[in-house]
Design an enzyme around this catalytic site. Structure first.
Site, PDB file in Angstrom:
ATOM      1  N   VAL A  18      14.307  72.729  16.627  1.00 40.39           N
ATOM      2  CA  VAL A  18      13.811  72.823  17.910  1.00 40.39           C
ATOM      3  C   VAL A  18      15.368  73.578  18.795  1.00 40.39           C
ATOM      4  O   VAL A  18      15.946  73.308  18.934  1.00 40.39           O
ATOM      5  CB  VAL A  18      12.931  72.190  18.991  1.00 40.39           C
ATOM      6  CG1 VAL A  18      12.003  71.591  18.554  1.00 40.39           C
ATOM      7  CG2 VAL A  18      13.690  71.559  19.765  1.00 40.39           C
ATOM      8  N   SER A  19      15.252  74.837  19.768  1.00 44.29           N
ATOM      9  CA  SER A  19      15.895  75.049  20.308  1.00 44.29           C
ATOM     10  C   SER A  19      15.645  74.727  21.866  1.00 44.29           C
ATOM     11  O   SER A  19      14.531  73.487  22.447  1.00 44.29           O
ATOM     12  CB  SER A  19      15.574  76.639  20.694  1.00 44.29           C
ATOM     13  OG  SER A  19      15.373  78.038  19.710  1.00 44.29           O
ATOM     14  N   THR A  20      16.631  75.056  22.627  1.00 45.24           N
ATOM     15  CA  THR A  20      17.294  73.920  23.808  1.00 45.24           C
ATOM     16  C   THR A  20      15.949  74.607  24.922  1.00 45.24           C
ATOM     17  O   THR A  20      15.386  73.830  25.354  1.00 45.24           O
ATOM     18  CB  THR A  20      18.513  74.175  24.484  1.00 45.24           C
ATOM     19  OG1 THR A  20      18.157  75.691  24.481  1.00 45.24           O
ATOM     20  CG2 THR A  20      19.759  73.776  23.037  1.00 45.24           C
ATOM     21  N   ASP A  21      15.437  75.824  24.521  1.00 44.24           N
ATOM     22  CA  ASP A  21      13.963  76.304  25.748  1.00 44.24           C
ATOM     23  C   ASP A  21      13.023  75.693  24.807  1.00 44.24           C
ATOM     24  O   ASP A  21      12.627  76.494  25.230  1.00 44.24           O
ATOM     25  CB  ASP A  21      14.524  77.727  25.472  1.00 44.24           C
ATOM     26  CG  ASP A  21      14.928  78.549  24.322  1.00 44.24           C
ATOM     27  OD1 ASP A  21      14.032  77.749  23.558  1.00 44.24           O
ATOM     28  OD2 ASP A  21      14.412  79.702  24.369  1.00 44.24           O
ATOM     29  N   GLU A  22      12.948  74.801  23.595  1.00 42.15           N
ATOM     30  CA  GLU A  22      11.364  74.830  23.328  1.00 42.15           C
ATOM     31  C   GLU A  22      11.017  73.319  23.762  1.00 42.15           C
ATOM     32  O   GLU A  22      12.213  72.653  24.156  1.00 42.15           O
ATOM     33  CB  GLU A  22      11.371  75.037  21.952  1.00 42.15           C
ATOM     34  CG  GLU A  22      11.362  75.918  21.423  1.00 42.15           C
ATOM     35  CD  GLU A  22      11.085  75.782  20.169  1.00 42.15           C
ATOM     36  OE1 GLU A  22      10.079  76.222  19.378  1.00 42.15           O
ATOM     37  OE2 GLU A  22      12.518  76.395  19.587  1.00 42.15           O
TER      38      GLU A  22
END
Length: 307
Positions: A18-22
């Site tokens: 997952v991306s850091t903003d997810e």
């Protein structure tokens, strides 16, 4: 080298990112487990970066017959070229790749065909970029302008720093992509053996390293916390007559399946002479050096005598 053992039944190994903003990757984990993955590796990180320690460890540990499974291609790779590089490493290890949301499964003919199409697309993309770059430079020259970065031509500090940072990122990306093919050998040999011995072993296995380039590469991976600091410690000082012993032990440690005669054949290809100055290595000469290495406390395997 002894014949390879029969492949064990492959495991389905999931990878979720997952991306850091997810927020969470529960949906990915659920989908991977539903597809039969008993083991799922989870990682947080931007898709634009290849600095993924969880994926790097997974690629080191995956075995022949295993299948790396992701929910979608973008969970694994940041580009088509990156995807192809990862799959190439898996193929060298005898493993496969599967994407649940895409028609990619390298264990099937249909999946391999889709992969070949992706490879052709990536090659076409590179060719189009190169063609556009050439056309742009030609047009700039026709208008009397100099092609390239104006800031770099003027040696502006900000432009020079940006170019330097871009080159360093590209260098690190290349190291991370290729590390699975050479870093395990470095881990087995360092710091017990000198950089020169490690380079000789690697190059006999198809690589093209120099001592300086290998040291620089390992130091960089250590700074990025991808490799262990112990790898760059000073190797023990040994008398000159021990060089053959450490070299023979290093070859055996890097490839435990080699017989004594096969180790001797490698030494002959490396133009190494026996302790008595002969060009021809016998199994007994190799065994004597390995026995000496064990008496000195080196951890080396016990090759088959061979004939």
């Amino acid at each position: 080298m002894s014949a390879p053992s029969p492949a064990r039944p492959g495991r389905l190994i999931g990878y979720a990112r997952v991306s850091t903003d997810e927020q969470v990757n529960d949906a990915q984990v659920d989908a991977l487990k539903a597809a039969g993955c008993r083991l799922v590796h989870q990682e947080h990180g931007s898709g634009a970066s290849r600095l993924r320690p969880v994926l790097a460890k997974l690629m080191r540990d995956i075995g022949a017959g295993d299948v790396l499974v992701v929910v979608r291609l973008d969970r694994l790779a940041r580009s088509v070229s990156h995807l192809l590089e990862v799959i190439e490493v898996l193929e060298k290890r005898g493993a496969h790749f599967r994407s649940l949301g895409d028609p990619i499964d390298t264990s099937t003919p249909q999946g391999m065909f889709s992969l070949q199409v992706l490879g052709a697309v990536a090659q076409l993309e590179r060719a189009l970029i190169a063609e556009r770059t050439k056309a742009g430079m030609k047009a700039a020259r026709a208008r009397g302008r100099l092609a390239g970065n104006p800031g770099l031509r003027e040696r502006r500090p900000d432009a020079v720093r940006a170019i330097s940072a871009a080159r360093q990122r590209a260098y690190l990306d290349d190291l991370i992509t290729s590390a699975q093919t050479w870093l395990p050998t470095v881990r087995r040999l360092r710091p017990q053996y000198s950089w020169d011995d490690v380079v000789r072993v690697l190059n006999r296995r198809g690589h093209d390293w120099t001592v300086e380039r290998l040291r620089r590469a390992v130091h960089r991976l250590v700074r990025e916390h991808i490799a262990e600091p112990a790898l760059i410690k000073r190797s023990p000082r040994r008398p000159p007559e021990d060089r053959l012993m450490t070299l023979v032990a290093g070859i055996a440690l890097a490839d435990p399946d080699l017989t004594l005669l096969e180790i001797g054949a490698q030494l002959e290809r490396m133009h190494e002479r026996t302790p008595r100055g002969s060009r021809k290595w016998q199994a007994s000469s190799v065994k004597a050096l390995l026995d000496r290495a064990r008496r000195l406390g080196l951890v080396v395997p016990d090759p088959a005598p061979g004939s």
